[in-house]
Motif scaffolding. Structure first.
Motif, PDB file in Angstrom:
ATOM      1  N   ILE A   3      -5.565  -4.855   1.883  1.00 40.24           N
ATOM      2  CA  ILE A   3      -6.663  -4.448   1.204  1.00 40.24           C
ATOM      3  C   ILE A   3      -7.340  -3.048   1.452  1.00 40.24           C
ATOM      4  N   ASN A   4      -7.286  -2.753   2.980  1.00 37.71           N
ATOM      5  CA  ASN A   4      -7.865  -1.639   3.305  1.00 37.71           C
ATOM      6  C   ASN A   4      -7.017  -0.481   2.747  1.00 37.71           C
ATOM      7  N   GLY A   5      -5.607  -0.708   2.717  1.00 34.32           N
ATOM      8  CA  GLY A   5      -4.713   0.277   2.431  1.00 34.32           C
ATOM      9  C   GLY A   5      -4.677   0.459   1.005  1.00 34.32           C
ATOM     10  N   LEU A   6      -4.909  -0.513   0.223  1.00 36.15           N
ATOM     11  CA  LEU A   6      -4.983  -0.127  -1.219  1.00 36.15           C
ATOM     12  C   LEU A   6      -6.374   0.510  -1.681  1.00 36.15           C
ATOM     13  N   MET A   7      -7.513   0.293  -0.885  1.00 39.20           N
ATOM     14  CA  MET A   7      -8.664   1.167  -1.233  1.00 39.20           C
ATOM     15  C   MET A   7      -8.349   2.533  -0.664  1.00 39.20           C
ATOM     16  N   GLN A   8      -7.775   2.563   0.292  1.00 34.30           N
ATOM     17  CA  GLN A   8      -7.563   4.078   0.956  1.00 34.30           C
ATOM     18  C   GLN A   8      -6.747   4.929  -0.100  1.00 34.30           C
ATOM     19  N   GLU A  31      -8.036   8.395  -1.770  1.00 39.74           N
ATOM     20  CA  GLU A  31      -7.141   9.493  -1.705  1.00 39.74           C
ATOM     21  C   GLU A  31      -6.617  10.287  -2.870  1.00 39.74           C
ATOM     22  N   THR A  32      -6.006   9.217  -3.654  1.00 37.06           N
ATOM     23  CA  THR A  32      -5.467   9.918  -4.939  1.00 37.06           C
ATOM     24  C   THR A  32      -6.248   9.902  -6.148  1.00 37.06           C
ATOM     25  N   GLY A  33      -7.437   9.086  -6.235  1.00 40.00           N
ATOM     26  CA  GLY A  33      -8.032   9.176  -7.416  1.00 40.00           C
ATOM     27  C   GLY A  33      -7.430   8.363  -8.607  1.00 40.00           C
ATOM     28  N   THR A  34      -6.369   7.367  -8.287  1.00 38.59           N
ATOM     29  CA  THR A  34      -5.866   6.540  -9.360  1.00 38.59           C
ATOM     30  C   THR A  34      -6.256   5.093  -8.860  1.00 38.59           C
ATOM     31  N   PRO A  35      -6.794   4.455  -9.669  1.00 43.06           N
ATOM     32  CA  PRO A  35      -7.361   3.296  -9.343  1.00 43.06           C
ATOM     33  C   PRO A  35      -6.286   2.178  -8.997  1.00 43.06           C
ATOM     34  N   VAL A  36      -6.703   1.480  -8.331  1.00 39.22           N
ATOM     35  CA  VAL A  36      -5.523   0.375  -7.637  1.00 39.22           C
ATOM     36  C   VAL A  36      -6.363  -0.870  -7.665  1.00 39.22           C
ATOM     37  N   PRO A  46       0.766  -1.235   0.057  1.00 38.63           N
ATOM     38  CA  PRO A  46      -0.100   0.034  -0.094  1.00 38.63           C
ATOM     39  C   PRO A  46       0.857   1.189   0.108  1.00 38.63           C
ATOM     40  N   LEU A  47       2.027   1.322   0.800  1.00 37.37           N
ATOM     41  CA  LEU A  47       2.827   2.719   0.792  1.00 37.37           C
ATOM     42  C   LEU A  47       3.519   2.882  -0.724  1.00 37.37           C
ATOM     43  N   HIS A  48       3.916   1.715  -1.135  1.00 37.76           N
ATOM     44  CA  HIS A  48       4.376   1.782  -2.579  1.00 37.76           C
ATOM     45  C   HIS A  48       3.339   2.140  -3.470  1.00 37.76           C
ATOM     46  N   ALA A  49       2.349   1.665  -3.303  1.00 37.37           N
ATOM     47  CA  ALA A  49       1.212   2.058  -4.257  1.00 37.37           C
ATOM     48  C   ALA A  49       0.722   3.669  -3.989  1.00 37.37           C
ATOM     49  N   LYS A  50       0.779   3.914  -2.840  1.00 41.56           N
ATOM     50  CA  LYS A  50       0.458   5.400  -2.565  1.00 41.56           C
ATOM     51  C   LYS A  50       1.595   6.455  -3.251  1.00 41.56           C
ATOM     52  N   ARG A  51       2.707   6.118  -3.172  1.00 40.36           N
ATOM     53  CA  ARG A  51       4.033   6.910  -3.546  1.00 40.36           C
ATOM     54  C   ARG A  51       3.696   7.048  -5.150  1.00 40.36           C
ATOM     55  N   LEU A  52       3.253   5.778  -5.705  1.00 36.35           N
ATOM     56  CA  LEU A  52       3.327   5.759  -7.396  1.00 36.35           C
ATOM     57  C   LEU A  52       2.126   6.752  -7.502  1.00 36.35           C
ATOM     58  N   ALA A  53       0.800   6.569  -6.922  1.00 37.68           N
ATOM     59  CA  ALA A  53      -0.376   7.304  -7.381  1.00 37.68           C
ATOM     60  C   ALA A  53      -0.082   8.830  -7.230  1.00 37.68           C
ATOM     61  N   GLN A  54       0.674   8.941  -6.168  1.00 36.14           N
ATOM     62  CA  GLN A  54       0.890  10.474  -5.942  1.00 36.14           C
ATOM     63  C   GLN A  54       1.951  11.107  -7.012  1.00 36.14           C
ATOM     64  N   SER A  55       2.536  10.307  -7.641  1.00 34.35           N
ATOM     65  CA  SER A  55       3.753  10.989  -8.655  1.00 34.35           C
ATOM     66  C   SER A  55       2.850  11.217  -9.723  1.00 34.35           C
ATOM     67  N   GLY A  56       1.711  10.798 -10.057  1.00 30.51           N
ATOM     68  CA  GLY A  56       0.700  11.320 -11.208  1.00 30.51           C
ATOM     69  C   GLY A  56       1.312  10.744 -12.433  1.00 30.51           C
TER      70      GLY A  56
END
Length: 165
Positions: free
Chosen positions: A104-109, A113-118, A67-77
């Motif tokens: 799973i909760n982290g991926l949904m979050q 939060e970012t609008g990027t589908p995971v 989830p943290l890796h996914a968040k950083r990637l999503a935030q990169s745009g």
């Protein structure tokens, strides 16, 4: 071959600078099994007009780190969609259900939060014993990789259409 979902052009006719980029994050625990999801995803995503060059591959130690890796990637745009793959099994030290739920909760979050589908291909078997289950989950991850490719391509296309409308 299916028509790409993100363009009106036939497969292969879209220039690479027009194709959305995708990220694929893979947990390294049980790599021999989870690799099947990546292989299947990369093969199936071609049916939707993507090439291997449109996908960036990332590895993390285990599913908990996804989830943290996914968040950083999503935030990169840089990515229109992110796919996560992992296998969480009961190792006898902790309750694997808690780890799976946190992932799973982290991926949904992340996607909310970012609008990027995971997309999750993080699986959590109730029982995982011996070569019989290894074989089953290797084959099952082939199915999950193709399903993730279809869901990712379809969702990216539909979200792109919402923005264009």
């Amino acid at each position: 071959m299916n028509k790409p979902l993100f363009s009106n052009a036939p497969a292969g006719a879209v220039s690479s600078n027009e194709r959305p980029r995708l990220a694929f994050i893979q947990a390294c625990w049980h790599r021999d099994i989870v690799d099947q999801c990546k292989v299947s995803f990369l093969d199936a995503i071609k049916e939707y007009g993507y090439s291997a060059g449109d996908i960036d591959l990332f590895e993390v130690p285990g599913a908990f780190e996804i989830p943290l890796h996914a968040k950083r990637l999503a935030q990169s745009g840089r990515y229109a969609g992110i796919v996560a793959a992992g296998l969480v099994v009961d190792g006898g030290i902790y309750r694997h259900e808690f780890v799976a739920q946190a992932v799973i909760n982290g991926l949904m979050q992340v996607q909310l939060e970012t609008g990027t589908p995971v997309f999750s291909a993080v699986l959590t078997p109730h029982h995982f014993h011996g070569e019989e289950h290894v074989k089953y989950f290797r084959e099952h991850f082939l199915v999950k990789g193709a399903e993730a490719a279809r869901a990712c391509a379809d969702t990216v296309s539909k979200l792109s259409a919402l923005v264009a409308a």
